[in-house]
Design a protein around this motif. Sequence first.
Motif, PDB file in Angstrom:
ATOM      1  N   SER A   1      -6.931   7.098  -6.649  1.00  0.00           N
ATOM      2  CA  SER A   1      -6.614   6.606  -5.305  1.00  0.00           C
ATOM      3  C   SER A   1      -7.890   6.294  -4.528  1.00  0.00           C
ATOM      4  N   GLU A   2      -7.717   5.533  -3.439  1.00  0.00           N
ATOM      5  CA  GLU A   2      -8.807   5.270  -2.503  1.00  0.00           C
ATOM      6  C   GLU A   2      -8.640   6.175  -1.287  1.00  0.00           C
ATOM      7  N   LYS A   3      -9.722   6.396  -0.600  1.00  0.00           N
ATOM      8  CA  LYS A   3      -9.678   7.191   0.628  1.00  0.00           C
ATOM      9  C   LYS A   3      -9.422   6.273   1.816  1.00  0.00           C
ATOM     10  N   ARG A   4      -8.612   6.746   2.753  1.00  0.00           N
ATOM     11  CA  ARG A   4      -8.354   6.015   4.008  1.00  0.00           C
ATOM     12  C   ARG A   4      -8.365   7.026   5.151  1.00  0.00           C
ATOM     13  N   ILE A   5      -9.278   6.816   6.103  1.00  0.00           N
ATOM     14  CA  ILE A   5      -9.360   7.674   7.282  1.00  0.00           C
ATOM     15  C   ILE A   5      -8.632   6.973   8.413  1.00  0.00           C
ATOM     16  N   ILE A   6      -7.661   7.648   9.019  1.00  0.00           N
ATOM     17  CA  ILE A   6      -6.902   7.032  10.113  1.00  0.00           C
ATOM     18  C   ILE A   6      -7.412   7.550  11.451  1.00  0.00           C
ATOM     19  N   SER A   7      -6.757   7.131  12.528  1.00  0.00           N
ATOM     20  CA  SER A   7      -7.293   7.323  13.871  1.00  0.00           C
ATOM     21  C   SER A   7      -7.487   8.785  14.251  1.00  0.00           C
ATOM     22  N   ASP A   8      -6.647   9.683  13.742  1.00  0.00           N
ATOM     23  CA  ASP A   8      -6.813  11.105  14.091  1.00  0.00           C
ATOM     24  C   ASP A   8      -7.752  11.823  13.125  1.00  0.00           C
ATOM     25  N   ASN A   9      -8.536  11.031  12.350  1.00  0.00           N
ATOM     26  CA  ASN A   9      -9.542  11.532  11.414  1.00  0.00           C
ATOM     27  C   ASN A   9      -8.933  12.268  10.222  1.00  0.00           C
ATOM     28  N   SER A  10      -7.637  12.169  10.028  1.00  0.00           N
ATOM     29  CA  SER A  10      -7.050  12.746   8.829  1.00  0.00           C
ATOM     30  C   SER A  10      -7.255  11.788   7.657  1.00  0.00           C
ATOM     31  N   GLU A  11      -7.224  12.383   6.458  1.00  0.00           N
ATOM     32  CA  GLU A  11      -7.573  11.633   5.253  1.00  0.00           C
ATOM     33  C   GLU A  11      -6.327  11.370   4.425  1.00  0.00           C
ATOM     34  N   LEU A  12      -6.168  10.110   4.001  1.00  0.00           N
ATOM     35  CA  LEU A  12      -5.029   9.720   3.178  1.00  0.00           C
ATOM     36  C   LEU A  12      -5.524   9.186   1.840  1.00  0.00           C
ATOM     37  N   CYS A  13      -4.650   9.307   0.833  1.00  0.00           N
ATOM     38  CA  CYS A  13      -4.887   8.625  -0.434  1.00  0.00           C
ATOM     39  C   CYS A  13      -4.118   7.309  -0.415  1.00  0.00           C
ATOM     40  N   LYS A  14      -4.776   6.225  -0.806  1.00  0.00           N
ATOM     41  CA  LYS A  14      -4.156   4.910  -0.764  1.00  0.00           C
ATOM     42  C   LYS A  14      -4.146   4.294  -2.155  1.00  0.00           C
ATOM     43  N   TYR A  15      -2.969   3.798  -2.553  1.00  0.00           N
ATOM     44  CA  TYR A  15      -2.810   3.045  -3.786  1.00  0.00           C
ATOM     45  C   TYR A  15      -2.414   1.621  -3.417  1.00  0.00           C
ATOM     46  N   THR A  16      -2.980   0.626  -4.106  1.00  0.00           N
ATOM     47  CA  THR A  16      -2.730  -0.778  -3.792  1.00  0.00           C
ATOM     48  C   THR A  16      -1.934  -1.437  -4.909  1.00  0.00           C
ATOM     49  N   ILE A  17      -0.812  -2.074  -4.523  1.00  0.00           N
ATOM     50  CA  ILE A  17       0.008  -2.853  -5.449  1.00  0.00           C
ATOM     51  C   ILE A  17      -0.157  -4.307  -5.036  1.00  0.00           C
ATOM     52  N   GLU A  18      -0.790  -5.116  -5.863  1.00  0.00           N
ATOM     53  CA  GLU A  18      -1.126  -6.484  -5.485  1.00  0.00           C
ATOM     54  C   GLU A  18      -0.044  -7.498  -5.842  1.00  0.00           C
ATOM     55  N   ASN A  19       1.036  -7.046  -6.439  1.00  0.00           N
ATOM     56  CA  ASN A  19       2.151  -7.934  -6.770  1.00  0.00           C
ATOM     57  C   ASN A  19       3.250  -7.760  -5.724  1.00  0.00           C
TER      58      ASN A  19
ATOM     59  N   HIS B   1       0.853  -1.178   0.000  1.00  0.00           N
ATOM     60  CA  HIS B   1       0.000   0.000   0.000  1.00  0.00           C
ATOM     61  C   HIS B   1       0.891   1.231   0.000  1.00  0.00           C
ATOM     62  N   VAL B   2       0.599   2.175  -0.888  1.00  0.00           N
ATOM     63  CA  VAL B   2       1.302   3.466  -0.918  1.00  0.00           C
ATOM     64  C   VAL B   2       0.328   4.511  -0.396  1.00  0.00           C
ATOM     65  N   TYR B   3       0.746   5.221   0.644  1.00  0.00           N
ATOM     66  CA  TYR B   3      -0.094   6.248   1.262  1.00  0.00           C
ATOM     67  C   TYR B   3       0.516   7.619   0.960  1.00  0.00           C
ATOM     68  N   VAL B   4      -0.340   8.558   0.505  1.00  0.00           N
ATOM     69  CA  VAL B   4       0.085   9.913   0.173  1.00  0.00           C
ATOM     70  C   VAL B   4      -0.928  10.885   0.752  1.00  0.00           C
ATOM     71  N   SER B   5      -0.423  12.013   1.264  1.00  0.00           N
ATOM     72  CA  SER B   5      -1.331  13.052   1.737  1.00  0.00           C
ATOM     73  C   SER B   5      -0.576  14.367   1.797  1.00  0.00           C
ATOM     74  N   PRO B   6      -1.204  15.472   1.357  1.00  0.00           N
ATOM     75  CA  PRO B   6      -0.560  16.783   1.545  1.00  0.00           C
ATOM     76  C   PRO B   6      -0.536  17.138   3.027  1.00  0.00           C
ATOM     77  N   ILE B   7       0.461  17.924   3.404  1.00  0.00           N
ATOM     78  CA  ILE B   7       0.561  18.324   4.804  1.00  0.00           C
ATOM     79  C   ILE B   7      -0.654  19.142   5.213  1.00  0.00           C
ATOM     80  N   GLN B   8      -1.128  19.983   4.302  1.00  0.00           N
ATOM     81  CA  GLN B   8      -2.308  20.797   4.575  1.00  0.00           C
ATOM     82  C   GLN B   8      -3.419  20.402   3.611  1.00  0.00           C
ATOM     83  N   GLY B   9      -4.625  20.239   4.156  1.00  0.00           N
ATOM     84  CA  GLY B   9      -5.768  19.903   3.329  1.00  0.00           C
ATOM     85  C   GLY B   9      -5.929  18.412   3.128  1.00  0.00           C
TER      86      GLY B   9
END
Length: 586
Positions: free
Chosen positions: A446-464, A431-439
Amino acid sequence: EPPDTPEDFSCQTQDMKRVTCTWRQGETYLYGHNSPRYTLSKMSSQKIVLCKGSCRKQCSCSWDIGKQWIWNVTVTVENPLGKKTATDVFDVNHRMYPTAPFQVWEDCTDTEITLHWNYENNGIELFCQTEVLQPDGKVELHNSSHADSKRVTVRGLQPYTEYTARVRCGAAKHFWRWSEWSQPLTLRTKEGTPSGTLDIWREITPVLGGQNVTLFWKQTPSFQANGKIISYEVTWEKIEDGSKPESISLSSVYNSTRIFIDNHSYRISIVAKNNVNFSLPSVLIISRATDNSRSIFSTKELKEGQVNGTDDGIFISWEPRSIYDSYIIDWCNFPKLQPCDLQWERFGPNTSSAVISSAAFVLGVRYKFRIYGSVANRASLLEKKIGYLREAPACPDRSEGKVELTYNSVTLSWDSYLTNESEPGFVRGYHVYVSPIQGNCNLKGSEKRIISDNSELCKYTIENPEEKRYTVKHLMPNTKYEIMVKAFTSGAEDCIVDFRYIDTPYNSNTLYFVFLLVIVPTLVAAICHWKMKWVKECCCPVIPSPNKSKVLSFKEFKIDSEKVLKINDCIPDMLAMDSNAEAEKL
């Protein structure tokens, strides 16, 4: 209310000297001097009162029988509102209710017990019954062989096993009812020869000059110690030359030992010993070291197949071979410790799969299983398996690799993921996670992933899982991002920790465009302003030069290399001469 007829009225004797009659009283709701009164009387030519009844838990009344054996008695209950009676006619010889036996003791062997007891002798023959409580809670009843017998033998018992027994008696003739049970007697049968064989296994480690063989043993459900095991005897001997066997004796607290043997084939046997005898031997054959070396070399060539956990344990299957009479699976309960607590299970020749369960199995620990086929007590390794009861997230990240940046993308590359025993699961991809520092992150694809502090990440999945490079596109220039690469398993979501920070550069194409649109026109305007007079002369002269006239661009207006305008071809409004020299020339 008036009294009810006494219920369950009956009479009996325990010593052939005194009779006791009992009954149940009813409720009249009258108390004190109006309470019911009970009288027991003998019915004959005249009514004779035998006794006055008393009622506590149960109503009863007793009297001496003397030499009379046949009785006709009536109990009368009366209160101020009425009177009721109940009658019982009986032969005292038929109403024998013996007292409980006493002084119960036993004689034991390993498989049977003989119980002895005493009871009060009242001239009536008694027939007795023994109750034996088994360790599993099952109750067995055994009757004495003849009347007035004060002993009974119970056979078919387990050696060195605890039982509980008690005795009761009743009249052999004209049986009325059983006596109360005697006090229970707890007893244990004596020890016997152990039955069955131990389940034994081994682990072989090649060393200089021979082999270290670690032997393990355990008692199976079919093995009966039949006493207290005091030691285990281990014996080993060469098969080829029939040399003198070697042996050691180990305390009963041990269930493993290590011996050293040379490179020959050996026969190893283990027996259990109690205070009576030895059990039958359990046998293992250890092949020659050269055979083991070939076997060990071949095990390196065996690929470790992956197995899956279930609700009941870890499911393992193997390819059956008809030449083996049994299969053995061994594994370590604690693979990260030394010793690892080696365990094993045996299976029949017609089995090709099993669910291995253990209370020691935990989430995120990799277990290794070896499958052996056994024939004539000689085992050969067939297959190897690895698996988890449940896979856990792979927390270590892959962010320490190279990063290549452009103004709108980042290319990540990382080293091969080490699939060692400490990993909490099989790597299925990344999994590759990307997020701007602000916003928030809104990257395309990408897919959305909400983590414990409610911040939002973009997630890319590599299945190989073999992939070692990935490019994230559609980034913004001159923006700070946090980025991370995580290997994932079939367990829960990844652990989101240890981001890496990157800054995308400016867009050079944008700078070039700005240069063309702003800098170049500004520079041209400045030059034009600086050379205004020259520009005006070149572009907008007061008197245009004939050589720059479009009218003179046609061929018929050319004479040699000069452009000529015929005056008569045009009608001027006015003619002016610039200088006398030009005028004279014209």
